[in-house]
Design a protein around this motif. Structure first.
Motif, PDB file in Angstrom:
ATOM      1  N   LEU A   1       0.848  -1.196   0.000  1.00 31.25           N
ATOM      2  CA  LEU A   1       0.000   0.000   0.000  1.00 31.25           C
ATOM      3  C   LEU A   1       0.881   1.243   0.000  1.00 31.25           C
ATOM      4  O   LEU A   1       0.933   2.019   0.958  1.00 31.25           O
TER       5      LEU A   1
ATOM      6  N   HIS B   1      -7.071  -5.478   3.306  1.00 31.10           N
ATOM      7  CA  HIS B   1      -6.633  -4.613   2.209  1.00 31.10           C
ATOM      8  C   HIS B   1      -7.803  -3.927   1.513  1.00 31.10           C
ATOM      9  O   HIS B   1      -7.584  -3.059   0.654  1.00 31.10           O
TER      10      HIS B   1
ATOM     11  N   GLY C   1      -7.064   2.299  -5.111  1.00 31.92           N
ATOM     12  CA  GLY C   1      -6.430   1.667  -3.962  1.00 31.92           C
ATOM     13  C   GLY C   1      -4.970   2.055  -3.841  1.00 31.92           C
ATOM     14  O   GLY C   1      -4.290   2.319  -4.837  1.00 31.92           O
ATOM     15  N   GLN C   2      -4.459   2.061  -2.616  1.00 36.03           N
ATOM     16  CA  GLN C   2      -3.053   2.381  -2.413  1.00 36.03           C
ATOM     17  C   GLN C   2      -2.129   1.309  -2.976  1.00 36.03           C
ATOM     18  O   GLN C   2      -0.923   1.529  -3.086  1.00 36.03           O
ATOM     19  N   PHE C   3      -2.684   0.163  -3.358  1.00 34.85           N
ATOM     20  CA  PHE C   3      -1.879  -0.885  -3.993  1.00 34.85           C
ATOM     21  C   PHE C   3      -2.032  -0.855  -5.509  1.00 34.85           C
ATOM     22  O   PHE C   3      -1.667  -1.826  -6.196  1.00 34.85           O
TER      23      PHE C   3
ATOM     24  N   GLU D   1      -9.146   2.405   4.854  1.00 29.47           N
ATOM     25  CA  GLU D   1      -7.791   2.903   5.054  1.00 29.47           C
ATOM     26  C   GLU D   1      -6.907   2.684   3.828  1.00 29.47           C
ATOM     27  O   GLU D   1      -5.845   3.309   3.699  1.00 29.47           O
ATOM     28  N   ALA D   2      -7.333   1.817   2.919  1.00 30.09           N
ATOM     29  CA  ALA D   2      -6.532   1.517   1.730  1.00 30.09           C
ATOM     30  C   ALA D   2      -6.835   2.442   0.559  1.00 30.09           C
ATOM     31  O   ALA D   2      -6.221   2.322  -0.499  1.00 30.09           O
TER      32      ALA D   2
END
Length: 486
Positions: free
Chosen positions: A62, A137, A81-83, A141-142
């Protein structure tokens, strides 16, 4: 999805004003289709790829903000998404080596990005759904830092009035609820763009809809989600459910979903934008100061900002796009069917198959869509998403047929003809379309390969197996040998 929108609250009055402005934009757009000169002289194509980030162990990383800072290339952008990150390749014509240029540009960009991301403990992966995702995930928060994403999530949940239910019955079953749209971030795709004239737009969109299921059959690459073996292309049901603003009662009333295959063949690009305005309330009622009619009557090209923003929150699998380049308006079909990966050469092969086949069908004197019902095209789409390379589909004149047989015997010759019409040389066309042929002959696409690898190790812990197979997948992705050779 990624355009900047400031964090804000919307009042009922904002929504009323926005509806009025969107309808004003729609009226101006209709007039432009009658009167304006759209850019059609040298139609270009485009390619975007959404990517996942993983750490050294293969788990989601992330860290997209840090990765983008390190890459420092405007072609790479944030995603939900942070990913996730997204790569936008420079558009261009297919004639004169356009497909090979896409491959070279995509390989160079990914290699350079990987080199800069690796020291941060992040690596790029092209796959439809990251198989090592876990429930933590997919929490709020992601979400990436761009305020648009948090705002969009809030508005979807507010419109829905309850948590989002994810219920996918595949080989195994996944049933869960979430209070955010982050599961949408699990769906990473390849987006193909075709610039077309207003007069030809309906033919290209209809053709794109008709072959959507075929694209999924040969290109499926998303068989696992949260440890479960689901559909060959699990992105399809996941994306449909993750942004659904309808509760059960609205579904029962026949309210249309925002992730939408559609319900009819069209006669004009206006049909799609008009449906968007008529059927869907605004999620992000952000109003621009421009008066589109004033700009048009002054001889300018209006941005139609509200219409474009609204269009961007309705997720058709083949989306109409209005855009401006060099001061001239143009139209594109954005084909959003395919998963990312497995390799660069596979990605360009998928693009070659789409660009060639859609042109051949759209320019055919007897339209394919005059010979099949729209519901048949939609059924093909979901059947292929579920079964992938093993799917049977309906095709005019043939009835039910294996998708792979249809591709080899009927559609690849058409795709060759279409690429020739784009100005693609025979050797270049064969380089990529032969990849599609071999997938069909070996019955191997990304999803099929991944499932086989997992099944060979099914006595081990599923999470460990998925992590190990993803590591093998990532290594082979960098080798850039097409998936049917794995």
């Amino acid at each position: 999805m990624g355009d900047a929108v400031a964090a804000q609250e919307f009042t009922p009055a904002d929504r009323t004003r926005y509806r009025e402005k969107v309808r004003r934009c729609l009226d101006v757009f209709e007039r432009m289709l009658r009167e304006s000169a759209f850019d059609t002289d040298d139609p270009w194509t485009g390619l975007e790829v959404e990517l996942n980030l993983v750490d050294d162990a293969g788990d989601p990383a992330l860290r997209n903000a840090e990765v983008l800072d390190a890459i420092a290339d405007p072609d790479f952008q944030t995603e939900l998404g942070q990913f996730n990150i997204e790569l936008n390749l420079a558009p261009g014509p297919l004639a004169g080596g356009g497909l090979e240029a896409y491959e070279a540009q995509l390989r160079a960009s990914l290699n350079a990005a990987e080199e800069k991301a690796a020291p941060l403990g992040a690596h790029l992966v092209m796959i439809g759904i990251l198989p090592t995702l876990r429930p933590e995930h997919l929490q709020a928060e992601a979400i990436s830092a761009n305020p648009r994403y948090q705002l969009l999530s809030e508005q979807v949940l507010r419109a829905r009035g309850e948590d989002i239910s994810i219920d996918i019955q595949g080989v195994e079953r996944l049933a869960t609820t979430v209070d955010t749209i982050v599961p949408e971030a699990a769906c990473t795709s390849t987006q193909l763009h075709v610039q077309v004239s207003p007069e030809r737009f309906a033919s290209y969109w209809n053709a794109s809809q008709a072959i959507a299921g075929i694209q999924l059959a040969v290109g499926a690459n998303a068989p696992y989600l949260l440890g479960k073996h689901l559909w060959s292309e699990t992105r399809i049901p996941l994306f449909e459910q993750a942004t659904d603003t309808r509760g059960e009662e609205l579904k029962a009333q026949g309210v249309r979903p925002r992730v939408w295959f559609g319900e009819r063949w069209i006669t004009s690009v206006f049909d799609l934008f008009e449906e968007n305005v008529r059927y869907f309330p605004a999620l992000l009622p952000v109003i621009d100061e421009e008066d589109p009619l004033t700009v048009l009557e002054a001889g300018g090209t209006p941005n139609l900002s509200e219409l474009r923003l609204h269009n961007g929150t309705i997720y058709r699998w083949n989306r109409p796009v209005y855009d401006i380049s060099g001061g001239l308006p143009h139209l594109r079909v954005e084909n959003r069917i395919l998963a990312a990966g497995p390799t660069v050469v596979d990605t360009v092969a998928n693009a070659a198959f789409y660009f060639g086949l859609v042109r051949a069908l759209a320019e055919n004197e007897r339209p394919l869509w005059s010979q099949m019902s729209f519901s048949a095209a939609e059924e093909n789409f979901h059947t292929a998403a579920r079964h992938g390379i093993d799917a049977e589909v309906y095709w005019p004149g043939l009835g039910r047929v294996r998708a792979t047989e249809l591709v080899v015997r009927r559609l690849l010759p058409l795709a060759h003809d279409g690429l020739a019409a784009w100005g693609v040389g025979s050797a270049e066309a064969h380089k990529y379309l032969d990849v599609i042929e071999q997938r069909c002959l070996t019955a191997t696409n990304g999803a099929d390969w991944f499932v086989r690898q997992v099944q060979q190790r099914e006595s081990d812990d599923r999470a460990d197996v998925l992590r190990a197979v993803l590591g093998d997948y990532r290594a082979r992705m960098h080798d850039n040998q097409p998936v049917h050779t794995w």
